[in-house]
Design an enzyme around this catalytic site. Structure first.
Site, PDB file in Angstrom:
ATOM      1  N   ASP A 125       0.860  -1.172   0.000  1.00  0.00           N
ATOM      2  CA  ASP A 125       0.000   0.000   0.000  1.00  0.00           C
ATOM      3  C   ASP A 125       0.907   1.236   0.000  1.00  0.00           C
ATOM      4  OD1 ASP A 125      -2.343   1.677   0.629  1.00  0.00           O
ATOM      5  OD2 ASP A 125      -1.401   1.819   2.622  1.00  0.00           O
ATOM      6  N   ASP A 152      -0.316   4.993   0.943  1.00  0.00           N
ATOM      7  CA  ASP A 152      -0.581   6.015   1.964  1.00  0.00           C
ATOM      8  C   ASP A 152      -0.643   5.411   3.359  1.00  0.00           C
ATOM      9  OD1 ASP A 152      -0.885   8.178   0.054  1.00  0.00           O
ATOM     10  OD2 ASP A 152      -2.736   7.179  -0.548  1.00  0.00           O
TER      11      ASP A 152
HETATM   12 MG   LIG Z   1      -2.993   3.053   3.605  1.00  0.00          MG
END
Ligand SMILES: [Mg+2]
Ligand SMILES: [Zn+2]
Length: 185
Positions: free
Chosen positions: A2, A4
């Site tokens: 991932d 962010d």
């Molecule tokens: Mg995230």
């Protein structure tokens, strides 16, 4: 991985390259994993496109900035995959259910097919249970980075149960290193 809250500081719906900052321990952890032979891919939900907060084209600037920050740290990013959709968006072209929005595994499968990656020898690392579910659905091992403990309190079961929980990216990298079968990758 991932993006962010996992690789970079989480600034909600950000598409401004100037606001992208690697989190502590990320560069170091990736260098260590890279030396074991791992390749790195970003898989990220970007519903800001469907919601009209920024244009899909703006994501090229985000990818470039992330590529540059990692490159400056001695790390190569092999792919950047995003889902621009959202079922409740405002921009007609992007309003739809899809297989690429995590917790669906579409982006991971797409990256693996494009680059000849064996998902069973791969790890998905993220900071929410949707990342864990996408990774588990794709057949990866999974690490949830949950320094504050918020996600694990939502209940871990089925696809939403990570292989490991870490407090930080450094710890996630160490767990992967410890659980990598040498000679397999
Ligand atoms: Mg995230
Ligand atoms: Zn999608």
């Amino acid at each position: 991985m991932d993006k962010d809250g996992t690789l970079i500081r989480d600034v909600p719906y950000n598409a401004d390259p100037g606001k992208i900052e690697l989190l502590a321990g990320v560069a170091d952890g990736l260098r260590k994993l890279g030396s074991l032979g791992y390749s790195f891919f970003v898989v990220t939900n970007q519903a800001g496109v469907a919601k009209g907060y920024f244009k899909e084209e703006a994501l090229a600037g985000v990818e470039n900035r992330l590529q540059q920050l990692l490159h400056d740290s001695g790390v190569t990013l092999s792919g950047f995959y995003y889902c621009p959709h959202h079922p409740e968006g405002t921009v007609q072209a992007y309003i739809r259910p899809c297989h690429c929005r995590k917790p669906q595994p579409g982006l991971l499968v797409e990256a693996a097919e494009a680059c000849g990656i064996n998902l069973g020898d791969s790890w998905m690392v993220g900071d929410i249970l949707d990342d864990v579910e996408a990774g588990n659905r794709a057949g990866c091992k999974t690490v949830l980075i949950d320094g504050l403990g918020h996600e694990r309190r939502k209940g871990l079961s089925g696809y939403r149960s990570p292989s490991y929980i870490a407090d930080s990216f450094s710890e996630a990298a160490d767990l992967i290193i410890k659980n990598t079968g040498y000679g397999k990758i």
